[in-house]
Design a protein around this motif. Structure first.
Motif, PDB file in Angstrom:
ATOM      1  N   THR A  30       0.901  -1.160   0.040  1.00  0.00           N
ATOM      2  CA  THR A  30      -0.007   0.010  -0.238  1.00  0.00           C
ATOM      3  C   THR A  30       0.756   1.025  -0.020  1.00  0.00           C
ATOM      4  N   SER A  42      -4.100   6.132   3.338  1.00  0.00           N
ATOM      5  CA  SER A  42      -5.582   6.237   4.016  1.00  0.00           C
ATOM      6  C   SER A  42      -6.490   6.373   2.731  1.00  0.00           C
ATOM      7  N   TYR A  45      -7.008   3.378   0.660  1.00  0.00           N
ATOM      8  CA  TYR A  45      -8.144   2.527   1.359  1.00  0.00           C
ATOM      9  C   TYR A  45      -9.304   2.776   0.938  1.00  0.00           C
ATOM     10  N   GLY A  49      -9.566  -2.259   0.205  1.00  0.00           N
ATOM     11  CA  GLY A  49      -9.540  -2.641   1.270  1.00  0.00           C
ATOM     12  C   GLY A  49      -8.019  -3.068   1.940  1.00  0.00           C
ATOM     13  N   GLY A  50      -7.410  -3.267   0.791  1.00  0.00           N
ATOM     14  CA  GLY A  50      -5.623  -3.718   1.018  1.00  0.00           C
ATOM     15  C   GLY A  50      -5.006  -4.084  -0.030  1.00  0.00           C
TER      16      GLY A  50
END
Length: 197
Positions: A30, A42, A45, A49-50
């Motif tokens: 990420t 952030s 996301y 979700g990842g």
């Protein structure tokens, strides 16, 4: 869902593929993805979700044309061996036109070990191989090619040749495209197998 969200997701996936191509699958995180996209983790996301969700989308991007290519070739009224060879040429053209996506081929093994991408990656590989085996089986049965090799062996040879061409291009920084290297080898392969009428 608005278009900006969809477009941004597509750009994130394209960046993920570029990271895999440039630095390998293990370098995709990420953090690296957010940096490449010039966004905060952030915010990333908000879209995914990842990293596992990103990888699933990467595999779906890699495989999204397969069903259409196979359906188009199955509908064509051409010899079975030509369908098999056209399938390989179409994949080679795809890899030549989108060089970064070919890195996914070189990461098959790792993607098969990832619990989130295993099913989609296996389905893609199995579908490609089943199509080729089917066409080679029919080509042998209809006397289009010699029966020196089994359909399974022929399928392995073709995919092995394509994989090796991709690997060579990365190793040797070849000026020839994957398409040119594969086509040269596969044309010789076809010449040896095809029954002269």
């Amino acid at each position: 869902m608005n278009n900006n969200f969809v477009n941004r997701k597509d750009r994130i996936i394209a960046s993920a593929i570029e990271i895999i191509s440039e630095a390998g699958l293990s370098s995709l995180s990420t953090k690296t993805l957010a940096m490449k996209e010039n966004m905060s983790e952030s915010l990333l996301y908000r879209y995914f979700g990842g990293i596992d969700e990103v990888l699933v989308e990467v595999v779906e991007t890699f495989t999204k044309f397969d069903k259409g290519i196979i359906a188009t070739l199955e509908a064509k009224d051409i010899p079975h061996f030509d369908k098999a060879m056209e399938f390989t040429k179409t994949l080679s053209t795809y890899y030549a036109g989108y060089k970064e996506i070919s890195a996914i081929v070189l990461n098959y093994e790792e993607l098969l070990h990832n619990v989130n991408t295993r099913e989609a990656m296996a389905a893609c590989l199995l579908e490609r191989m089943a199509f080729m085996r089917r066409e080679f089986t029919m080509a042998i049965e209809e006397g289009e090619i010699v029966d020196t090799f089994t359909p399974e062996e022929l399928t392995n040879m073709v995919f092995g040749t394509m994989y090796r061409a991709l690997l060579n291009r990365r190793l040797e920084n070849e000026s020839k495209t994957h398409e040119q290297v594969s086509e040269t080898s596969l044309n010789k392969f076809a010449e040896v197998l095809r029954i002269k009428k």
